[in-house]
Design an enzyme around this catalytic site. Structure first.
Site, PDB file in Angstrom:
ATOM      1  N   CYS A  79       0.856  -1.370   0.056  1.00 45.99           N
ATOM      2  CA  CYS A  79       0.047  -0.037  -0.004  1.00 45.99           C
ATOM      3  C   CYS A  79       0.873   1.213  -0.030  1.00 45.99           C
ATOM      4  O   CYS A  79       1.520   1.592  -0.960  1.00 45.99           O
ATOM      5  CB  CYS A  79      -1.072  -0.017   1.095  1.00 45.99           C
ATOM      6  N   HIS A 167      -4.033  -4.914   0.537  1.00 50.71           N
ATOM      7  CA  HIS A 167      -3.446  -5.572   1.881  1.00 50.71           C
ATOM      8  C   HIS A 167      -3.661  -6.917   1.861  1.00 50.71           C
ATOM      9  O   HIS A 167      -4.686  -7.281   2.165  1.00 50.71           O
ATOM     10  CB  HIS A 167      -4.350  -4.672   3.140  1.00 50.71           C
ATOM     11  N   GLU A 169      -2.596  -8.636   4.182  1.00 57.03           N
ATOM     12  CA  GLU A 169      -2.767  -8.973   5.779  1.00 57.03           C
ATOM     13  C   GLU A 169      -4.247  -9.172   6.136  1.00 57.03           C
ATOM     14  O   GLU A 169      -4.449  -9.704   7.286  1.00 57.03           O
ATOM     15  CB  GLU A 169      -1.961  -8.187   6.717  1.00 57.03           C
TER      16      GLU A 169
END
Ligand code: XMP
Length: 509
Positions: A79, A167, A169
């Site tokens: 990002c 993202h 995660e």
């Protein structure tokens, strides 16, 4: 020595999640703020740059020097990190004219790229940015796009540098963990060797080296963290670990005796100190929640210091600090928090001048539980609900008396035992009872009563930061309520707390 991955934090709300996903791959990693990176990078096999609330185009945005990292170690920029690389290396970052927030799907994936092995076109990813990469940096090769984001992923030709604007995660990025594994294991060659067993072996060796024949004192609370820390230290240094378990008179019913017994069974060198009267005397007449907390904190320090003085030649203070507390204190938002603790050393109680040893300071809560399991600690102890340090004092609204403590202990025990008997305990993150400072009218037999009201609270949560009330079965609530009113003298009404956090909190004080 474990292979290690460095996560440079630019202040994203998701940085801790990156670390958790990496740890789920059995890979060790550490988070450092971008403005305070480790001096020695040699143990890090790969680096991940986090997201950030900043725009790279803003002047006060993080602009770290990556010259020791980029091109020298495998690098994954997420990002903000991806935009940072593009912005300063010949690419172009500009405000996006469409909203790039939420779920998206990869509409293009370049063939034959290791980074996207086992990831198919259509895979869902999570976007959260207001800038976008209009033009790739020099030598950038586009690896993936979504309908709205052309440069969703790229790499730099000739380097092991990868960048993604989404993202990986976040749970909503369905193949995020696969991509992290592709990058860390297949591209960077990091070993997946960080298991609970490996941790236990390594930390015990490290503690032996560090502490030698010195003595350590540690305060046990009955909770998971201090218990696991104590068992690890005990394995490393045996009876040179002196544990102190203080009864502040505000524990659950029979908790002091039963937990002390359990600790002794585990072979810990533990002294139980019943300081109930000292705490309750100090609390008499106080009704302000913060005053109660401060008093309990102060008396605890006094009691612990008295006990620590009885031990001769102690050099270390053992603590059950875990990784989220450590990250909090060095985060991008609050680097000053760690600076303060060095002041006023002269005014600290003696035990606080000891050197600190924290065996769990690199672990997340779920990892602490796994380590505890590896160490053979009882499941019942490892699965215990969190319980606040000030104990029942912040669940008795208003002033505290021994009678109120005893009423609340009885109510709490019926509720908690009920949860266990009905198989509900493990479905709840935290539960307890609250004694309200009001009386209500009731009727028992032919008598009119005017007695106490208690509230029951049971919440679901992952970290206590947010929480929702648990939809306990009516049948169960009915049984518990009847049992409380029938058995606990002085209580004639039970209510159930149906507030979520926010806007309410878990505790009532
Ligand atoms: P709140 O009430 O803030 O609680 O929603 C969040 C979590 O923190 C615990 N808690 C405390 N723990 N000392 C502690 O050690 C305290 O003063 C304290 N206050 C709240 C609470 O039990 C919940 O798990």
């Amino acid at each position: 020595m474990q292979h290690n991955v460095l996560i440079l934090d630019f202040g994203s709300q998701y940085t801790q999640l990156i670390a958790r996903r990496v740890r789920e791959l059995n890979i060790f990693c550490e988070i450092y703020p971008y403005n305070n990176p480790p001096e020695d990078l040699s143990s890090f096999k790969a680096v991940i740059l986090s997201g950030s609330p900043f725009s790279v185009r803003s002047e006060d945005a993080p602009h770290p020097d990556l010259s020791e990292i980029r091109g020298k170690k495998p690098l994954l920029a997420v990002c903000y990190g991806a935009q940072y690389l593009a912005h300063f290396s010949g690419g172009e970052v500009a405000p996006s004219n469409i909203r790039e927030y939420g779920r998206a799907n990869l509409s293009f994936i370049k063939e034959g790229e290791t980074f996207f092995e086992n990831v198919n076109v259509g895979s869902q990813v999570w976007m959260s940015h207001s800038d976008t990469i209009k033009q790739l940096p020099t030598n950038g090769v586009r690896l993936a796009s979504t309908k709205d984001v052309e440069n969703a992923a790229y790499r730099i030709e000739g380097e092991e540098t990868y960048a993604i604007q989404f993202h990986p995660e976040v749970y909503h990025s369905t193949d995020g963990k696969q991509m992290l594994e592709n990058f860390l294991v297949k591209i960077a060659g990091v070993e997946q060797s960080f298991t609970a067993n490996a941790f236990v072996e390594e930390i015990i060796e490290e503690l032996k080296q560090k502490i030698g024949n010195d003595k350590v004192v540690l305060g046990l609370s009955g909770g998971v963290d201090s218990t696991v820390a104590a068992v690890l230290l005990n394995k490393a240094i045996g009876d040179n670990l002196y544990c102190i378990f203080v009864n502040n008179g505000l524990l659950r019913k029979n908790e002091f005796e039963s937990v002390l017994h359990q600790y002794k069974d585990m072979g810990l060198n533990v002294k139980g100190v019943d300081a109930s009267a000292r705490f309750l005397d100090a609390l008499a007449g106080l009704d302000d929640p913060e005053a109660k907390r401060k008093t309990i904190g102060r008396v605890f320090i006094e009691v612990f210091d008295d006990e620590a003085h009885l031990l001769k030649d102690v050099k270390w203070l053992g603590q059950g600090t875990i990784y989220p507390d450590v990250i909090e204190s060095v985060s991008v938002k609050g680097p000053s928090a760690t600076i303060k603790s060095h002041h006023n050393v002269g005014g600290l109680p003696d035990f606080m001048k000891l050197q600190v040893v924290e065996p769990l300071r690199m672990l997340f809560k779920d990892e602490v539980r796994r380590v505890g399991k590896t160490l053979g600690i009882d499941d019942e102890l490892l699965g215990r609900h969190p319980f606040p340090g000030p104990g029942l004092a912040i669940r008795i609204l208003g002033d505290i008396t021994p009678e109120k403590v005893s009423i609340l202990q009885e109510v709490d025990a019926i509720f908690i035992n009920g949860l266990k008997e009905h198989g509900l305990y493990n479905k709840v993150w935290q539960a307890g009872a609250i004694l309200l400072p009001v009386n209500s009218v009731g009727v028992m037999g032919d008598e009119r009563t005017y007695e106490k009201v208690v509230a029951l609270r049971a919440v679901e949560s992952t970290d206590g930061m947010t929480a929702d009330w648990v939809h306990l079965p009516y049948e169960f609530l009915m049984k518990v309520s009847n049992e409380i009113i029938n058995k606990v003298k002085g209580v004639n009404r039970v209510v159930y707390d149906i507030s979520s956090k926010p806007p309410a909190t878990i505790e009532w004080e």
